[in-house]
Design a protein around this motif. Structure first.
Motif, PDB file in Angstrom:
ATOM      1  N   UNK A  81       2.287   6.510  39.853  1.00 25.62           N
ATOM      2  CA  UNK A  81       3.137   7.633  39.435  1.00 25.62           C
ATOM      3  C   UNK A  81       3.505   7.533  37.958  1.00 25.62           C
ATOM      4  N   UNK A  82       3.747   6.321  37.484  1.00 27.18           N
ATOM      5  CA  UNK A  82       4.252   6.138  36.127  1.00 27.18           C
ATOM      6  C   UNK A  82       3.174   5.922  35.079  1.00 27.18           C
ATOM      7  N   UNK A  83       2.001   5.472  35.476  1.00 26.13           N
ATOM      8  CA  UNK A  83       0.948   5.154  34.519  1.00 26.13           C
ATOM      9  C   UNK A  83       0.527   6.349  33.652  1.00 26.13           C
ATOM     10  N   UNK A  84       0.288   7.529  34.216  1.00 25.94           N
ATOM     11  CA  UNK A  84      -0.100   8.653  33.350  1.00 25.94           C
ATOM     12  C   UNK A  84       0.961   8.985  32.295  1.00 25.94           C
ATOM     13  N   UNK A  85       2.226   8.926  32.662  1.00 22.25           N
ATOM     14  CA  UNK A  85       3.294   9.216  31.708  1.00 22.25           C
ATOM     15  C   UNK A  85       3.335   8.174  30.599  1.00 22.25           C
ATOM     16  N   UNK A  86       3.135   6.898  30.969  1.00 25.55           N
ATOM     17  CA  UNK A  86       3.109   5.839  29.967  1.00 25.55           C
ATOM     18  C   UNK A  86       1.951   6.043  28.999  1.00 25.55           C
ATOM     19  N   UNK A  87       0.778   6.369  29.532  1.00 27.04           N
ATOM     20  CA  UNK A  87      -0.395   6.547  28.678  1.00 27.04           C
ATOM     21  C   UNK A  87      -0.196   7.709  27.701  1.00 27.04           C
ATOM     22  N   UNK A  88       0.313   8.825  28.185  1.00 26.32           N
ATOM     23  CA  UNK A  88       0.521   9.996  27.316  1.00 26.32           C
ATOM     24  C   UNK A  88       1.661   9.745  26.327  1.00 26.32           C
ATOM     25  N   UNK A  89       2.792   9.266  26.825  1.00 32.46           N
ATOM     26  CA  UNK A  89       3.948   9.045  25.945  1.00 32.46           C
ATOM     27  C   UNK A  89       3.642   7.987  24.896  1.00 32.46           C
ATOM     28  N   UNK A  90       2.974   6.915  25.297  1.00 30.27           N
ATOM     29  CA  UNK A  90       2.615   5.866  24.343  1.00 30.27           C
ATOM     30  C   UNK A  90       1.671   6.376  23.274  1.00 30.27           C
ATOM     31  N   UNK A  91       0.696   7.184  23.681  1.00 30.52           N
ATOM     32  CA  UNK A  91      -0.260   7.731  22.727  1.00 30.52           C
ATOM     33  C   UNK A  91       0.430   8.654  21.730  1.00 30.52           C
ATOM     34  N   UNK A  92       1.276   9.543  22.234  1.00 34.08           N
ATOM     35  CA  UNK A  92       2.001  10.446  21.333  1.00 34.08           C
ATOM     36  C   UNK A  92       2.950   9.670  20.423  1.00 34.08           C
ATOM     37  N   UNK A  93       3.535   8.612  20.941  1.00 28.70           N
ATOM     38  CA  UNK A  93       4.446   7.791  20.151  1.00 28.70           C
ATOM     39  C   UNK A  93       3.734   7.161  18.966  1.00 28.70           C
ATOM     40  N   UNK A  94       2.550   6.597  19.176  1.00 33.88           N
ATOM     41  CA  UNK A  94       1.868   5.944  18.050  1.00 33.88           C
ATOM     42  C   UNK A  94       1.402   6.961  17.004  1.00 33.88           C
ATOM     43  N   UNK A  95       1.213   8.208  17.414  1.00 25.84           N
ATOM     44  CA  UNK A  95       0.816   9.232  16.439  1.00 25.84           C
ATOM     45  C   UNK A  95       1.943   9.574  15.463  1.00 25.84           C
ATOM     46  N   UNK A  96       3.185   9.215  15.820  1.00 25.50           N
ATOM     47  CA  UNK A  96       4.313   9.459  14.914  1.00 25.50           C
ATOM     48  C   UNK A  96       4.434   8.380  13.846  1.00 25.50           C
ATOM     49  N   UNK A  97       3.573   7.385  13.899  1.00 24.76           N
ATOM     50  CA  UNK A  97       3.532   6.272  12.949  1.00 24.76           C
ATOM     51  C   UNK A  97       4.859   5.519  12.840  1.00 24.76           C
ATOM     52  N   UNK A  98       5.370   5.010  13.966  1.00 24.24           N
ATOM     53  CA  UNK A  98       6.578   4.184  13.908  1.00 24.24           C
ATOM     54  C   UNK A  98       6.229   2.817  13.314  1.00 24.24           C
ATOM     55  N   UNK A  99       7.225   1.987  13.132  1.00 24.54           N
ATOM     56  CA  UNK A  99       6.956   0.640  12.619  1.00 24.54           C
ATOM     57  C   UNK A  99       6.209  -0.159  13.687  1.00 24.54           C
ATOM     58  N   UNK A 100       5.413  -1.093  13.228  1.00 24.53           N
ATOM     59  CA  UNK A 100       4.631  -1.913  14.165  1.00 24.53           C
ATOM     60  C   UNK A 100       5.551  -2.752  15.047  1.00 24.53           C
ATOM     61  N   UNK A 101       6.655  -3.237  14.489  1.00 23.35           N
ATOM     62  CA  UNK A 101       7.592  -4.056  15.272  1.00 23.35           C
ATOM     63  C   UNK A 101       8.199  -3.240  16.414  1.00 23.35           C
ATOM     64  N   UNK A 102       8.616  -2.016  16.102  1.00 20.23           N
ATOM     65  CA  UNK A 102       9.191  -1.152  17.139  1.00 20.23           C
ATOM     66  C   UNK A 102       8.145  -0.818  18.198  1.00 20.23           C
ATOM     67  N   UNK A 103       6.944  -0.521  17.759  1.00 12.06           N
ATOM     68  CA  UNK A 103       5.858  -0.194  18.698  1.00 12.06           C
ATOM     69  C   UNK A 103       5.577  -1.356  19.633  1.00 12.06           C
ATOM     70  N   UNK A 104       5.440  -2.540  19.084  1.00 12.62           N
ATOM     71  CA  UNK A 104       5.172  -3.707  19.923  1.00 12.62           C
ATOM     72  C   UNK A 104       6.328  -3.981  20.859  1.00 12.62           C
ATOM     73  N   UNK A 105       7.543  -3.853  20.367  1.00 13.88           N
ATOM     74  CA  UNK A 105       8.706  -4.124  21.192  1.00 13.88           C
ATOM     75  C   UNK A 105       8.764  -3.147  22.370  1.00 13.88           C
ATOM     76  N   UNK A 106       8.546  -1.862  22.105  1.00 16.28           N
ATOM     77  CA  UNK A 106       8.640  -0.867  23.167  1.00 16.28           C
ATOM     78  C   UNK A 106       7.462  -0.930  24.145  1.00 16.28           C
ATOM     79  N   UNK A 107       6.240  -0.948  23.631  1.00 15.41           N
ATOM     80  CA  UNK A 107       5.075  -0.919  24.522  1.00 15.41           C
ATOM     81  C   UNK A 107       4.914  -2.233  25.285  1.00 15.41           C
ATOM     82  N   UNK A 108       4.995  -3.349  24.589  1.00 18.15           N
ATOM     83  CA  UNK A 108       4.869  -4.629  25.289  1.00 18.15           C
ATOM     84  C   UNK A 108       6.081  -4.889  26.176  1.00 18.15           C
TER      85      UNK A 108
END
Length: 115
Positions: A81-108
């Motif tokens: 149930x949650x995997x598709x939302x994670x894949x889409x939200x994560x992909x859209x999130x990285x397109x906003x070019x956040x900091x690498x530290x924030x990205x790693x902290x949130x995704x990992x």
């Protein structure tokens, strides 16, 4: 388009996190089967209780719910149930070019919370 290459650390982080989550979802399917074979029960459909090499003595009691199997099945359904939302939200999130530290902290962090 350089954002979507493995040279970009944001995309690389997303790809690693997404791969781990997909592998976990696939692993849960097999773990469900392993648990059903261990307890020789917890099957869902009448086709599952046919006589085979893995089920030499089928009976209707094998269709009864089994908490040991159902726990893994619920975890698997939650992942699916949650995997598709994670894949889409994560992909859209990285397109906003956040900091690498924030990205790693949130995704990992999400990946660790699901393991």
């Amino acid at each position: 388009m350089d954002k979507l290459s493995f040279h970009d650390p944001l995309f690389r982080t997303y790809a690693i996190a997404a791969s781990i989550m997909v592998l976990k979802a696939l692993t849960m399917s097999w773990l469900t089967v392993v648990r059903m074979m261990q307890v020789r029960g917890g099957f869902r459909s009448p086709e599952d209780i046919k006589k085979t090499i893995l089920n030499p003595h089928p009976n209707s009691e094998q269709l009864a719910p089994n908490e040991y199997v159902d726990r893994i099945r619920r975890i698997q359904l939650n992942d699916l149930e949650n995997l598709p939302f994670f894949l889409v939200a994560g992909f859209l999130f990285i397109l906003t070019e956040p900091s690498i530290a924030l990205t790693q902290w949130l995704l990992y962090g999400y990946v660790v919370s699901r393991l």
